[in-house]
Design an enzyme around this catalytic site. Structure first.
Site, PDB file in Angstrom:
ATOM      1  N   ASP A   1       6.575 -21.733  -1.168  1.00  0.00           N
ATOM      2  CA  ASP A   1       5.651 -21.153  -2.139  1.00  0.00           C
ATOM      3  C   ASP A   1       5.575 -22.023  -3.400  1.00  0.00           C
ATOM      4  O   ASP A   1       4.724 -21.812  -4.255  1.00  0.00           O
ATOM      5  CB  ASP A   1       6.192 -19.768  -2.527  1.00  0.00           C
ATOM      6  CG  ASP A   1       5.123 -18.716  -2.544  1.00  0.00           C
ATOM      7  OD1 ASP A   1       4.004 -18.995  -2.096  1.00  0.00           O
ATOM      8  OD2 ASP A   1       5.420 -17.609  -3.014  1.00  0.00           O
TER       9      ASP A   1
ATOM     10  N   LYS B   1      -0.718 -13.350   6.066  1.00  0.00           N
ATOM     11  CA  LYS B   1       0.137 -14.541   6.208  1.00  0.00           C
ATOM     12  C   LYS B   1       0.832 -14.529   7.572  1.00  0.00           C
ATOM     13  O   LYS B   1       0.895 -15.539   8.262  1.00  0.00           O
ATOM     14  CB  LYS B   1       1.166 -14.587   5.071  1.00  0.00           C
ATOM     15  CG  LYS B   1       0.539 -14.948   3.726  1.00  0.00           C
ATOM     16  CD  LYS B   1       1.470 -14.723   2.540  1.00  0.00           C
ATOM     17  CE  LYS B   1       0.706 -14.981   1.234  1.00  0.00           C
ATOM     18  NZ  LYS B   1       1.454 -14.664   0.024  1.00  0.00           N
TER      19      LYS B   1
ATOM     20  N   GLN C   1       7.091 -12.209  -1.619  1.00  0.00           N
ATOM     21  CA  GLN C   1       5.776 -11.785  -2.098  1.00  0.00           C
ATOM     22  C   GLN C   1       5.899 -11.222  -3.517  1.00  0.00           C
ATOM     23  O   GLN C   1       6.752 -10.377  -3.804  1.00  0.00           O
ATOM     24  CB  GLN C   1       5.178 -10.736  -1.139  1.00  0.00           C
ATOM     25  CG  GLN C   1       3.757 -10.351  -1.447  1.00  0.00           C
ATOM     26  CD  GLN C   1       2.747 -11.492  -1.301  1.00  0.00           C
ATOM     27  OE1 GLN C   1       2.935 -12.415  -0.507  1.00  0.00           O
ATOM     28  NE2 GLN C   1       1.682 -11.444  -2.077  1.00  0.00           N
TER      29      GLN C   1
HETATM   30  N1  GUN Z   1       1.162 -12.819  -4.842  1.00  0.00           N
HETATM   31  C1  GUN Z   1      -0.128 -13.206  -4.992  1.00  0.00           C
HETATM   32  N2  GUN Z   1      -0.258 -14.490  -4.630  1.00  0.00           N
HETATM   33  C2  GUN Z   1       0.955 -14.930  -4.227  1.00  0.00           C
HETATM   34  C3  GUN Z   1       1.439 -16.184  -3.744  1.00  0.00           C
HETATM   35  O1  GUN Z   1       0.717 -17.180  -3.602  1.00  0.00           O
HETATM   36  N3  GUN Z   1       2.778 -16.220  -3.470  1.00  0.00           N
HETATM   37  C4  GUN Z   1       3.575 -15.137  -3.631  1.00  0.00           C
HETATM   38  N4  GUN Z   1       4.864 -15.282  -3.330  1.00  0.00           N
HETATM   39  N5  GUN Z   1       3.156 -13.979  -4.082  1.00  0.00           N
HETATM   40  C5  GUN Z   1       1.854 -13.872  -4.380  1.00  0.00           C
END
Ligand code: GUN
Length: 295
Positions: free
Chosen positions: A120, A54, A98
Site C-alpha cells: 500500500d 480488491k 484497509q
Molecule cells: N482506504 C481508501 N483508500 C485506501 C487505500 O488505497 N489503501 C488503504 N489501505 N485504505 C484505503
C-alpha cells in the site's frame, strides 16, 4: 465540446493483462503464487466494498488473497500481533490494512508492516523513499494517477498541477511525485486543503487539477480553467430516488458541467478507482518477484 473521458478501466485492463503474464511466469518457473493479506477492522460499508473489490481482482489475476476481519474494538496491540504473524508468513508477499481504522492507532499499525510487504506504500519507510525519489512501493492511488497521465500522453513537465486535499493516502504523495524531476513530474505544484481560503483562485490556474477531498461535486465549472486535465479521486454515494437502489456514485468534481470545459477528465465511477486496485495488484506482483530475487 466535451473533454476526453479518461477511462481507468481501459488502462487498468491493459496493465492487468501484462500482470497476468508475470503471475504465470512466477508460478511456472518458481512455483510462487503472489499472496496478499487484506486486513479489515469493523464493518464500514465503504471499506467492505473496497476490500471485496480488491479480493475479487486478486482472484481474477491468480493472486492468492487472504482476508482477515476483526471486530471494531480490537486493540492496537492485538492488531499489531496479527500484522507480525503476516510478516512471518512466507506465502504472503503483501499486506494491506484497509483505512480508516475505527479507533486504532493507524500509524503504529501501518509502521509494523514489513516495508518489503507494504504494498500500500504507506509505511514511513516507503513514504520516505517516495519523498527522496528512491525506489519503494508507491501508494496505489497516486501511482494509478501517474499511470493515467502517462498512458494518456498528458504532458506534466512545466505544467501547473493543483492538488486539492492533503491526505497521506493521496494528496500529499501525488503533490510530491508531480513536483519531482524524475519520472512523470517536473510540474509546478500547488497543494490546497481545508485551510486554503478561496480554493477556486488556485484551481482556476490549474493545467492539471487533482481532487481528493471527499466532498461530492464540490469542484464546479466556474472553478476550472478551460482546457485543463481533471483527475477526480472522489467516490461519494449520494441519494438518487430515480435509481432503484436509491443512490448513485459521484466524484468530488461536478462531472457533467466541468466536462464541457476541459480537455480531459476521469469519470466516477470507472476513472481512478480501477487504477488504484490495479496498482495494488502490480505492487503485490513486484513484492513476490522481489522474493525470488532474495531466494
Ligand atoms: N482506504 C481508501 N483508500 C485506501 C487505500 O488505497 N489503501 C488503504 N489501505 N485504505 C484505503
Amino acid at each position: 465540446m466535451s473533454g476526453k473521458r479518461l477511462d481507468g478501466r481501459v488502462i487498468a485492463e491493459e496493465i492487468r493483462r501484462s500482470l497476468a503474464v508475470e503471475v504465470n511466469y512466477l508460478k511456472v518457473n518458481f512455483g510462487i503464487i503472489p499472496g496478499l493479506a487484506v486486513v479489515l477492522v469493523g464493518d464500514n460499508p465503504a471499506s467492505l466494498s473496497y476490500v471485496d473489490a480488491k479480493t475479487k481482482a486478486c482472484k481474477k489475476l491468480g493472486i492468492k488473497s487472504l482476508q482477515l476481519n476483526f471486530d471494531e474494538d480490537i486493540s492496537t496491540a492485538s492488531l499489531i500481533d496479527e500484522i507480525e504473524h503476516l510478516n512471518k508468513n512466507r506465502d504472503i508477499h503483501g499486506i494491506l490494512v484497509q483505512l480508516p481504522l475505527p479507533d486504532q492507532q493507524e500509524d503504529e499499525v501501518i509502521n509494523r508492516i514489513l516495508p518489503s510487504k507494504d504494498v500500500d506504500g504507506l509505511h514511513s519507510m516507503n513514504l520516505g523513499k517516495l519523498m527522496r525519489g528512491e525506489e519503494g512501493f508507491l501508494p496505489c492511488t497516486p501511482y494509478g494517477i501517474l499511470k493515467i497521465l502517462s498512458n494518456s500522453n498528458i504532458e506534466v513537465s512545466g505544467k501547473h498541477a493543483v492538488v486539492v486535499g492533503r491526505s497521506s493516502l493521496v494528496g500529499r504523495p501525488i503533490a510530491n511525485l508531480l513536483s519531482q524531476k524524475m519520472g512523470i513530474g517536473n510540474a509546478t505544484v500547488t497543494l490546497c486543503h481545508t485551510g486554503t481560503t478561496d480554493i477556486g483562485r488556485f484551481t482556476r490556474q490549474a493545467d492539471i487539477l487533482i481532487v481528493a477531498t471527499g466532498q461530492p461535486e464540490s469542484i464546479t465549472c466556474d472553478m476550472v480553467k478551460e482546457g485543463a486535465v481533471v483527475i477526480d479521486v472522489g467516490v461519494n454515494r449520494i441519494s438518487d430516488s430515480s435509481r432503484e437502489r436509491g443512490w448513485r456514485l459521484v466524484g468530488d468534481v461536478d462531472y457533467n458541467s466541468v466536462r464541457n470545459k476541459v480537455d480531459a477528465i476521469t469519470p466516477v465511477p470507472n476513472g481512478v478507482g480501477p487504477m488504484t486496485i490495479t496498482m495494488l495488484l502490480s505492487n503485490v506482483v513486484r513484492a513476490a518477484k522481489n522474493n525470488v530475487a532474495v531466494c
